[in-house]
Design a protein around this motif. Structure first.
Motif, PDB file in Angstrom:
ATOM      1  N   ALA A   1       5.056   1.428   9.114  1.00 57.73           N
ATOM      2  CA  ALA A   1       5.367   1.537  10.534  1.00 57.73           C
ATOM      3  C   ALA A   1       6.560   2.468  10.728  1.00 57.73           C
ATOM      4  O   ALA A   1       7.307   2.731   9.785  1.00 57.73           O
ATOM      5  N   SER A   2       6.734   2.968  11.954  1.00 58.37           N
ATOM      6  CA  SER A   2       7.903   3.811  12.182  1.00 58.37           C
ATOM      7  C   SER A   2       9.151   2.956  12.056  1.00 58.37           C
ATOM      8  O   SER A   2       9.160   1.783  12.445  1.00 58.37           O
ATOM      9  N   GLY A   3      10.181   3.525  11.433  1.00 59.93           N
ATOM     10  CA  GLY A   3      11.389   2.761  11.171  1.00 59.93           C
ATOM     11  C   GLY A   3      11.374   2.040   9.842  1.00 59.93           C
ATOM     12  O   GLY A   3      12.330   1.365   9.484  1.00 59.93           O
TER      13      GLY A   3
ATOM     14  N   VAL B   1       3.460  12.484   0.137  1.00 62.15           N
ATOM     15  CA  VAL B   1       3.025  12.695   1.514  1.00 62.15           C
ATOM     16  C   VAL B   1       3.374  11.478   2.369  1.00 62.15           C
ATOM     17  O   VAL B   1       2.988  10.359   2.046  1.00 62.15           O
ATOM     18  N   VAL B   2       4.123  11.728   3.434  1.00 63.46           N
ATOM     19  CA  VAL B   2       4.316  10.689   4.452  1.00 63.46           C
ATOM     20  C   VAL B   2       3.375  11.022   5.588  1.00 63.46           C
ATOM     21  O   VAL B   2       3.408  12.136   6.106  1.00 63.46           O
ATOM     22  N   THR B   3       2.506  10.107   5.947  1.00 62.53           N
ATOM     23  CA  THR B   3       1.498  10.445   6.959  1.00 62.53           C
ATOM     24  C   THR B   3       1.015   9.232   7.728  1.00 62.53           C
ATOM     25  O   THR B   3       1.169   8.088   7.283  1.00 62.53           O
ATOM     26  N   HIS B   4       0.463   9.514   8.898  1.00 63.14           N
ATOM     27  CA  HIS B   4      -0.223   8.480   9.679  1.00 63.14           C
ATOM     28  C   HIS B   4      -1.737   8.678   9.610  1.00 63.14           C
ATOM     29  O   HIS B   4      -2.479   7.935  10.232  1.00 63.14           O
ATOM     30  N   GLU B   5      -2.158   9.713   8.881  1.00 60.69           N
ATOM     31  CA  GLU B   5      -3.585  10.006   8.762  1.00 60.69           C
ATOM     32  C   GLU B   5      -4.161   9.139   7.652  1.00 60.69           C
ATOM     33  O   GLU B   5      -4.176   9.518   6.483  1.00 60.69           O
ATOM     34  N   MET B   6      -4.653   7.950   8.000  1.00 62.19           N
ATOM     35  CA  MET B   6      -5.090   7.002   6.975  1.00 62.19           C
ATOM     36  C   MET B   6      -6.338   7.505   6.242  1.00 62.19           C
ATOM     37  O   MET B   6      -6.489   7.279   5.041  1.00 62.19           O
ATOM     38  N   GLY B   7      -7.196   8.206   6.956  1.00 65.38           N
ATOM     39  CA  GLY B   7      -8.392   8.747   6.310  1.00 65.38           C
ATOM     40  C   GLY B   7      -8.018   9.710   5.201  1.00 65.38           C
ATOM     41  O   GLY B   7      -8.553   9.641   4.086  1.00 65.38           O
ATOM     42  N   PHE B   8      -7.074  10.587   5.517  1.00 67.36           N
ATOM     43  CA  PHE B   8      -6.600  11.553   4.534  1.00 67.36           C
ATOM     44  C   PHE B   8      -5.957  10.837   3.351  1.00 67.36           C
ATOM     45  O   PHE B   8      -6.216  11.162   2.183  1.00 67.36           O
TER      46      PHE B   8
ATOM     47  N   PHE C   1      -6.055  -0.086   0.777  1.00 67.27           N
ATOM     48  CA  PHE C   1      -6.847  -0.072   2.008  1.00 67.27           C
ATOM     49  C   PHE C   1      -7.941  -1.135   2.021  1.00 67.27           C
ATOM     50  O   PHE C   1      -8.236  -1.720   3.059  1.00 67.27           O
ATOM     51  N   ALA C   2      -8.555  -1.397   0.862  1.00 67.95           N
ATOM     52  CA  ALA C   2      -9.686  -2.328   0.848  1.00 67.95           C
ATOM     53  C   ALA C   2      -9.268  -3.753   0.503  1.00 67.95           C
ATOM     54  O   ALA C   2      -9.860  -4.706   0.999  1.00 67.95           O
ATOM     55  N   ARG C   3      -8.244  -3.877  -0.362  1.00 65.91           N
ATOM     56  CA  ARG C   3      -7.871  -5.232  -0.784  1.00 65.91           C
ATOM     57  C   ARG C   3      -6.368  -5.453  -0.700  1.00 65.91           C
ATOM     58  O   ARG C   3      -5.735  -5.787  -1.704  1.00 65.91           O
ATOM     59  N   PRO C   4      -5.768  -5.233   0.470  1.00 65.51           N
ATOM     60  CA  PRO C   4      -4.314  -5.450   0.541  1.00 65.51           C
ATOM     61  C   PRO C   4      -3.981  -6.919   0.340  1.00 65.51           C
ATOM     62  O   PRO C   4      -4.634  -7.788   0.919  1.00 65.51           O
ATOM     63  N   THR C   5      -2.995  -7.193  -0.521  1.00 64.70           N
ATOM     64  CA  THR C   5      -2.607  -8.578  -0.765  1.00 64.70           C
ATOM     65  C   THR C   5      -1.501  -9.004   0.188  1.00 64.70           C
ATOM     66  O   THR C   5      -1.346 -10.188   0.460  1.00 64.70           O
ATOM     67  N   SER C   6      -0.738  -8.012   0.692  1.00 65.68           N
ATOM     68  CA  SER C   6       0.364  -8.349   1.600  1.00 65.68           C
ATOM     69  C   SER C   6      -0.173  -8.542   3.011  1.00 65.68           C
ATOM     70  O   SER C   6      -0.945  -7.724   3.520  1.00 65.68           O
ATOM     71  N   GLU C   7       0.254  -9.640   3.629  1.00 68.00           N
ATOM     72  CA  GLU C   7      -0.157  -9.929   4.998  1.00 68.00           C
ATOM     73  C   GLU C   7       0.316  -8.832   5.942  1.00 68.00           C
ATOM     74  O   GLU C   7      -0.408  -8.384   6.821  1.00 68.00           O
ATOM     75  N   ARG C   8       1.588  -8.378   5.733  1.00 66.04           N
ATOM     76  CA  ARG C   8       2.150  -7.331   6.598  1.00 66.04           C
ATOM     77  C   ARG C   8       1.334  -6.046   6.495  1.00 66.04           C
ATOM     78  O   ARG C   8       1.085  -5.365   7.479  1.00 66.04           O
ATOM     79  N   CYS C   9       0.926  -5.709   5.273  1.00 63.91           N
ATOM     80  CA  CYS C   9       0.149  -4.492   5.068  1.00 63.91           C
ATOM     81  C   CYS C   9      -1.192  -4.610   5.771  1.00 63.91           C
ATOM     82  O   CYS C   9      -1.653  -3.670   6.421  1.00 63.91           O
TER      83      CYS C   9
ATOM     84  N   LEU D   1      -2.416  -2.093   8.709  1.00 65.86           N
ATOM     85  CA  LEU D   1      -3.668  -1.332   8.616  1.00 65.86           C
ATOM     86  C   LEU D   1      -4.600  -1.663   9.772  1.00 65.86           C
ATOM     87  O   LEU D   1      -5.230  -0.781  10.352  1.00 65.86           O
ATOM     88  N   ALA D   2      -4.638  -2.942  10.124  1.00 63.89           N
ATOM     89  CA  ALA D   2      -5.484  -3.339  11.246  1.00 63.89           C
ATOM     90  C   ALA D   2      -5.036  -2.642  12.527  1.00 63.89           C
ATOM     91  O   ALA D   2      -5.857  -2.185  13.325  1.00 63.89           O
ATOM     92  N   SER D   3      -3.716  -2.505  12.697  1.00 63.81           N
ATOM     93  CA  SER D   3      -3.212  -1.907  13.928  1.00 63.81           C
ATOM     94  C   SER D   3      -3.444  -0.403  13.961  1.00 63.81           C
ATOM     95  O   SER D   3      -3.724   0.153  15.018  1.00 63.81           O
ATOM     96  N   VAL D   4      -3.327   0.298  12.818  1.00 63.05           N
ATOM     97  CA  VAL D   4      -3.510   1.752  12.866  1.00 63.05           C
ATOM     98  C   VAL D   4      -4.974   2.161  12.741  1.00 63.05           C
ATOM     99  O   VAL D   4      -5.371   3.209  13.227  1.00 63.05           O
TER     100      VAL D   4
END
Lengths: 233, 266
Positions: free
Chosen positions: B49-51, B216-223, B249-257, B261-264
């Motif tokens: 997330a930003s910040g 790479v720092v990015t918001h382009e999740m597909g990339f 992306f497919a099996r995140p163990t962290s709830e925050r992650c 991912l759900a939000s972006v």
């Protein structure tokens, strides 16, 4: 009343003394160019110090700029011509004096370096931080970035403001007659002592100053316009 | 928090190492102990997330931000500091920092092209001023690099006359021309209109394929999912999730992650 009006509009007396007055104008130009170069050189260092990363430099340069920006040129001129030599003589225990020309250049140069340093500071601060960081990320030294990235851009942005400072400086050269630099005003007061006709003489001087400044600033604007616009569309 | 220990850097080891990096701005601790290795030719993507400290982390890697503690190594050589014989660490000389930065290319969100120079001049400037190349040689490299990002026909244009995507490609060429060991991308497409991000991502994809080491720092999740060898999810200055794109992306163990991912990804 109509007689005095005609006198003031009749500039034939002014024209009669054109060679003497031209010699005076040349003195104004000498003082202008010398003081202008001095002011520009000092302003560059002071302006850079004002945005320096070193606190001491920032404090000293801000003090310098404030002191000279807020002291009238006239007072500075008198101080440099009459007081500075006394001070230096006392300090060095030798006789020391300044020629009127040097005193005029020093006083006006220092005074306008204060104004111009503000222009330099604003010009440098207007360059986005990212332009500097791009240079740093490529391994450039801070000096290279200043010389190649910051100053070339800052100069373009400073130009209109600097131009108006130089117009003020040229106008201010009219006070140097007070320390007997033989400039226009000095020549005209000499002619006036002889002819006793201040109206055409001083009106002519006012018009001449105006004419020189308008002609010079217009040609500079035209010459610099294309250069400033390049790449900024 | 215990300091993470990494194996010593050897000649065949990671090209870039970030070891227990911390960075505070005043009392605000932005990075709280970050460690990772980037092997030669790998693409590491940092999301969050930003910040969360992504950009600060990237800017610490080439010392645009001075880390509060921790170390960066490029090819085993420390960046921004020296280790004295008695083990104490001191800030490095400006010339040494510059020498290391010249080996690390960086691409900024705001492009940061120099507007008073043409595209070609932007690319050749550091070759001439930093590497000391002759103008002709620098221009040869500059043209080759602009050709690589498909902008040879714009070599003599000023940045103001280029689209955002073209400007960013010139900025990539400017960094690439220095033949860096590692390229850093700081949200390189975030200030572009959606229809212009594709051309920049394509250049980055091509670079990755050619074996350029990239962070790479990015918001382009597909990339990120397609190109990365490793993805790090940053949360409040710490690595919260770390693994292959599949892991993250497919099996995140962290709830925050998962939430991020759900939000972006929507």
């Amino acid at each position: 009343m109509p007689e005095t009006l005609r006198q003031s509009l009749d500039l034939s007396l002014f024209w009669e003394f054109r060679y003497t007055i031209a010699i005076g104008l040349l003195q104004n130009l000498y003082v202008f160019v010398s003081a202008g170069l001095l002011a520009l050189t000092l302003a560059l260092f002071i302006g850079l110090s004002r945005v320096s990363r070193h606190r001491i430099l920032r404090i000293l340069s801000t003090g310098y700029a404030e002191l000279f920006r807020n002291t009238p040129e006239f007072v500075l001129l008198i101080w440099v011509y009459y007081v500075l030599p006394i001070l230096v003589s006392k300090l060095l225990a030798t006789r020391f004096s300044l020629s009127p020309f040097l005193a005029a250049v020093l006083a006006l140069g220092v005074a306008y370096s204060g104004f111009l340093s503000e222009t330099v500071r604003a010009g440098i601060q207007s360059i986005p931080r990212g332009h500097v960081e791009a240079g740093l990320s490529l391994g450039m030294s801070r000096f290279t970035i200043l010389r190649r990235i910051v100053i070339p851009q800052a100069v373009r942005r400073m130009l209109p403001e600097a131009l108006s400072q130089f117009v003020s400086l040229f106008k201010a050269t009219s006070i140097v007659s007070l320390v007997a630099v033989p400039d226009i005003m000095y020549q005209i007061s000499m002619i006036n002592v002889d002819q006793m006709r201040p109206l055409p003489l001083y009106t002519g001087a006012a018009l001449l100053f105006c004419l020189v400044i308008v002609a010079a600033s217009q040609s500079i604007n035209i010459l610099s316009d294309r250069w400033r616009r390049r790449g900024w569309a | 928090m215990t300091a993470q220990t990494l194996p010593p850097v050897s000649a065949s080891g990671p090209i870039l190492r970030c070891s227990n990096l911390r960075k505070s701005f005043g009392t605000n601790e932005v990075l709280r102990g970050i460690s990772f290795d980037v092997p030669t030719g790998a693409v590491l993507t940092i999301i969050g997330a930003s910040g969360s400290g992504k950009s600060t982390l990237l800017r610490c890697l080439n010392h645009l931000e001075q880390p509060t503690s921790g170390e960066i190594y490029l090819e085993g050589e420390p960046v921004g500091m020296r280790v004295r014989a008695n083990g104490t660490r001191v800030a490095d000389k400006a010339a040494n920092i510059a020498r290391m930065r010249a080996k690390i290319g960086m691409v900024f969100q705001q492009f940061n092209l120099w507007p008073h120079m043409t595209a070609l001049q932007n690319v050749t400037e550091a070759l001439i001023q930093v590497k000391g190349l002759a103008r002709a040689k620098a221009q040869e490299i500059g043209r080759d690099t602009l050709a690589k990002v498909n902008l040879l026909n714009k070599a003599d244009e000023y940045p103001a006359r280029l689209s955002g995507g073209q400007q960013q490609r010139v900025a990539i060429a400017r960094a690439l021309a220095m033949a860096p060991k590692v390229m850093l991308f700081d949200e390189a497409t975030s200030s572009l209109d959606p229809e212009l991000t594709g051309e920049v991502l394509e250049v980055m994809r091509q670079l990755a394929k050619e074996g350029m080491t990239m962070v790479v720092v990015t918001h382009e999740m597909g990339f990120a999912r397609e190109v990365s060898d490793r993805v790090i999810f940053l949360h409040e200055g710490q690595i919260d999730q770390d693994g292959t794109p599949e892991d993250v992306f497919a099996r995140p163990t962290s709830e925050r992650c998962r939430k991020f991912l759900a939000s972006v990804l929507g």
